[in-house]
Design an enzyme around this catalytic site. Structure first.
Site, PDB file in Angstrom:
ATOM      1  N   HIS A 108       0.915  -1.047   0.084  1.00 41.50           N
ATOM      2  CA  HIS A 108       0.001  -0.178  -0.013  1.00 41.50           C
ATOM      3  C   HIS A 108       1.005   1.167  -0.164  1.00 41.50           C
ATOM      4  CE1 HIS A 108       0.666  -1.320   4.329  1.00 41.50           C
ATOM      5  NE2 HIS A 108       0.268   0.047   4.471  1.00 41.50           N
ATOM      6  N   VAL A 109       0.404   2.329  -0.620  1.00 39.92           N
ATOM      7  CA  VAL A 109       0.853   3.504  -0.762  1.00 39.92           C
ATOM      8  C   VAL A 109       0.371   4.316   0.126  1.00 39.92           C
ATOM      9  CG1 VAL A 109       1.556   5.456  -2.408  1.00 39.92           C
ATOM     10  CG2 VAL A 109       2.034   3.024  -2.994  1.00 39.92           C
TER      11      VAL A 109
END
Length: 130
Positions: A93-94
């Site tokens: 995840h960013v």
């Protein structure tokens, strides 16, 4: 066992969704650093970002780019910062974090709490800018 993000993707856990396509999803962080803190996640469950195949990685960053562009239009900030940490959830995840000062992206600071209504309002604002 499915990650919490896979459960969000499958609709088993509610979220404040900002955008979604066949391969990626963006939703507000449930424990935000600042207003508008958004997570961008590939639907393919992979633990580490460097374990993604190049096509998925590039697609993730392209999707994140579009989300960040929208965020800058509607969330008051000097810029949108990006971080990939990945220690808290074993699913790539960013973090897209609206920044007005360096401490806004300090993951050691206390997390913010917003009402469900406020979270929905923030998600809707970002959606409207995409």
């Amino acid at each position: 066992m499915s990650s919490i993000f896979t459960k969000i993707i499958k609709g088993e856990i509610p979220s404040y969704k900002v955008a979604e396509n066949d391969n990626y999803i963006a939703f507000l962080d449930a424990f935000p650093l600042v207003e508008g803190h958004t997570l961008v996640v590939p639907k393919k469950e992979v633990d580490k970002i460097w374990d993604l195949d190049k096509e998925t990685y590039l697609g993730l960053m392209d999707f994140a780019y579009d989300i960040a562009q929208g965020m800058e239009k509607v969330i008051p900030c000097l810029r949108v910062g990006v971080a990939v940490v990945g220690l808290e959830v074993p699913h790539v995840h960013v973090h897209l974090v609206p920044l007005n000062e360096m401490n806004d992206i300090n993951f050691m600071q206390p997390k913010k709490e917003f009402s469900a209504e406020k979270m929905q309002e923030i998600a809707d604002k970002i959606k409207s800018a995409l």
